[in-house]
Motif scaffolding. Structure first.
Motif, PDB file in Angstrom:
ATOM      1  N   CYS A 198       6.565   3.622   9.309  1.00 35.49           N
ATOM      2  CA  CYS A 198       7.779   3.533   8.491  1.00 35.49           C
ATOM      3  C   CYS A 198       9.038   3.532   9.353  1.00 35.49           C
ATOM      4  O   CYS A 198       9.974   2.783   9.097  1.00 35.49           O
ATOM      5  CB  CYS A 198       7.820   4.695   7.498  1.00 35.49           C
ATOM      6  SG  CYS A 198       6.697   4.523   6.101  1.00 35.49           S
ATOM      7  N   LEU A 208      14.567   6.655   4.653  1.00 37.40           N
ATOM      8  CA  LEU A 208      13.162   6.678   4.256  1.00 37.40           C
ATOM      9  C   LEU A 208      13.061   7.455   2.956  1.00 37.40           C
ATOM     10  O   LEU A 208      13.403   8.645   2.909  1.00 37.40           O
ATOM     11  CB  LEU A 208      12.293   7.342   5.338  1.00 37.40           C
ATOM     12  CG  LEU A 208      12.361   6.746   6.749  1.00 37.40           C
ATOM     13  CD1 LEU A 208      11.305   7.415   7.639  1.00 37.40           C
ATOM     14  CD2 LEU A 208      12.165   5.254   6.727  1.00 37.40           C
ATOM     15  N   THR A 242       5.242  -5.053   7.119  1.00 39.79           N
ATOM     16  CA  THR A 242       5.670  -3.718   6.713  1.00 39.79           C
ATOM     17  C   THR A 242       5.764  -3.650   5.198  1.00 39.79           C
ATOM     18  O   THR A 242       5.700  -4.658   4.491  1.00 39.79           O
ATOM     19  CB  THR A 242       7.040  -3.378   7.298  1.00 39.79           C
ATOM     20  OG1 THR A 242       8.015  -4.242   6.691  1.00 39.79           O
ATOM     21  CG2 THR A 242       7.067  -3.536   8.795  1.00 39.79           C
ATOM     22  N   GLU A 243       5.905  -2.443   4.714  1.00 40.73           N
ATOM     23  CA  GLU A 243       6.173  -2.266   3.296  1.00 40.73           C
ATOM     24  C   GLU A 243       7.542  -2.848   2.956  1.00 40.73           C
ATOM     25  O   GLU A 243       8.404  -3.004   3.821  1.00 40.73           O
ATOM     26  CB  GLU A 243       6.135  -0.779   2.942  1.00 40.73           C
ATOM     27  CG  GLU A 243       4.767  -0.140   3.097  1.00 40.73           C
ATOM     28  CD  GLU A 243       3.749  -0.687   2.126  1.00 40.73           C
ATOM     29  OE1 GLU A 243       4.141  -1.032   0.983  1.00 40.73           O
ATOM     30  OE2 GLU A 243       2.571  -0.806   2.504  1.00 40.73           O
ATOM     31  N   VAL A 272      13.355   2.353   2.750  1.00 40.93           N
ATOM     32  CA  VAL A 272      11.960   2.003   3.007  1.00 40.93           C
ATOM     33  C   VAL A 272      11.101   3.067   2.337  1.00 40.93           C
ATOM     34  O   VAL A 272      11.181   4.241   2.702  1.00 40.93           O
ATOM     35  CB  VAL A 272      11.659   1.965   4.519  1.00 40.93           C
ATOM     36  CG1 VAL A 272      10.172   1.721   4.765  1.00 40.93           C
ATOM     37  CG2 VAL A 272      12.491   0.885   5.201  1.00 40.93           C
ATOM     38  N   ALA A 298       8.350   5.552   1.828  1.00 38.12           N
ATOM     39  CA  ALA A 298       7.489   6.189   2.821  1.00 38.12           C
ATOM     40  C   ALA A 298       6.124   6.484   2.215  1.00 38.12           C
ATOM     41  O   ALA A 298       6.027   7.092   1.153  1.00 38.12           O
ATOM     42  CB  ALA A 298       8.139   7.476   3.315  1.00 38.12           C
ATOM     43  N   ASP A 299       5.071   6.062   2.927  1.00 35.41           N
ATOM     44  CA  ASP A 299       3.712   6.244   2.427  1.00 35.41           C
ATOM     45  C   ASP A 299       3.012   7.391   3.145  1.00 35.41           C
ATOM     46  O   ASP A 299       1.852   7.287   3.521  1.00 35.41           O
ATOM     47  CB  ASP A 299       2.911   4.947   2.581  1.00 35.41           C
ATOM     48  CG  ASP A 299       2.875   4.435   4.011  1.00 35.41           C
ATOM     49  OD1 ASP A 299       3.614   4.990   4.844  1.00 35.41           O
ATOM     50  OD2 ASP A 299       2.112   3.505   4.295  1.00 35.41           O
TER      51      ASP A 299
END
Length: 376
Positions: free
Chosen positions: A141, A157, A184-185, A278, A280-281
């Motif tokens: 991320c 994030l 990327t995401e 972004v 965040a996972d």
């Protein structure tokens, strides 16, 4: 001190080019009193049983990204212990702020120094006391955020909520960006930042797809200074002066206004369409209370229903649930109480319940009113 000598990670692998990780390490963590104190706040403690303090864990997950370009901003009380606990931290990257001025002066000072060293510097600010278990996902991320930040946007994030938390702020994502980095995401324009909500509102936020605001920002250093100059011109001048003349930091710092990066920069920049989130996972927590801390402690077979931070052999429990922090060297016996929180230190014993842990700060306030700063 230059970018070449700071380019490799602590493990020898290449770090992200021009990336500087900034860790503001301040505060007293009063909701974790009496474990966290003004002279030894929570980031200097091992609160997860990992064998490393929260600051050491933070440095460990950042150094593969920034190499020796890790910067820590802390107060004079903690500077020596910070340097000792993170031996890979370069002396030129330890910034000692003369007094607390909230997050923006701390982050902005490091950004001003980074911009002088490297005009293309990208900084990321990450609190010293957060817990992130999936470090590989975290680094993915951040890598995506750095690529986005090079386009002169402020990137945050946003953590995917696991429950409707009332103790966190939220980020409202808007339209997806057309220029997401490959592989990327997705990233989204930020419509707004939202303060800590009520339980009912938090449930609605989660249904709407809002994200937790974890306070992690990535931005080109020179661009952050431009944003500060736009909305806080006096602060920007002071930060540039501090970077240009470190010997004058005492006099410069004394007149700087206290500002948070969220309120002073992120919120107006979001209104101007200059902030990107972004999602965040990775699992994230700021360990703000003993209830949060309990979730990161494993079960102890000899104490069913009771989680222990410290030596389990110093705890005796019968028909009890909750958590015990044992740091005082004494035996703690718990009989027939449920959802209890017991914190035993050398000089203070705290007994409360999980329901009331948010109110621990009221004890700290009472001690201050009574002149007992030796206990806070």
């Amino acid at each position: 001190m230059g970018t070449q000598q700071q380019g490799a990670s602590a493990g020898g692998s290449p770090a992200l080019p021009n990336f500087y990780a900034v860790v503001p390490a301040g505060g007293a963590g009063t909701r974790l009193w009496p474990l966290s104190r003004a002279d030894r706040p929570k980031f200097l403690h091992d609160l997860t049983g990992s064998g490393q303090s929260l600051l050491q864990q933070t440095a460990r997950r950042l150094q593969p990204l920034c190499g020796q370009r890790l910067m820590v901003v802390t107060g004079p009380t903690h500077a020596a212990e910070v340097a000792e606990s993170v031996p890979s931290l370069l002396a030129c990257n330890l910034f000692v702020e003369p007094s607390p001025r909230d997050s923006l002066p701390a982050i902005g000072w490091a950004a001003a120094v980074a911009a002088r060293r490297d005009p293309e510097a990208v900084i990321g600010s990450f609190a010293a006391d957060h817990v992130i278990e999936d470090e590989a996902a975290f680094r993915r991320c951040v890598t995506a955020a750095v690529a986005l930040a090079r386009r002169d946007v402020l990137v945050t994030l946003g953590v995917q909520p696991t429950h409707p938390a009332t103790g966190f702020g939220y980020v409202r994502p808007g339209p997806a960006c057309a220029w997401n980095p490959d592989g990327t995401e997705s990233a989204y324009r930020v419509e707004s930042f939202v303060e800590k909500p009520s339980a009912e509102v938090a449930e609605r936020y989660v249904r709407e797809g809002q994200l937790w605001n974890a306070g992690m920002f990535v931005v080109r250093a020179a661009f952050l200074l431009q944003l500060i100059e736009r909305w806080q011109p006096d602060l920007a001048r002071g930060l540039r002066a501090a970077a240009a003349d470190p010997a004058a930091i005492e006099s410069i710092w004394s007149v700087l206004p206290a500002r948070s990066i969220d309120r002073a920069v992120a919120e107006p920049a979001a209104d101007a369409g200059q902030v990107v989130v972004v999602p965040a996972d990775f699992d994230w927590d700021d360990l703000g209370t003993f209830a949060a801390l309990r979730q990161h402690l494993g079960d102890v077979p000899q104490h069913p229903g009771l989680r222990v931070l410290g030596d389990p052999s110093t705890v005796l429990s019968v028909d009890s649930t909750g958590m015990v922090v044992t740091r005082g060297g004494r035996t703690v016996a718990v009989l027939g109480v449920h959802d209890v929180v017991i914190v035993d230190t050398d000089d203070v014993l705290l007994v409360t319940t999980s329901e009331r842990v948010e109110d621990v700060t009221t004890i700290v306030q009472a001690l201050h009113r009574g002149g007992r700063k030796d206990l806070t």
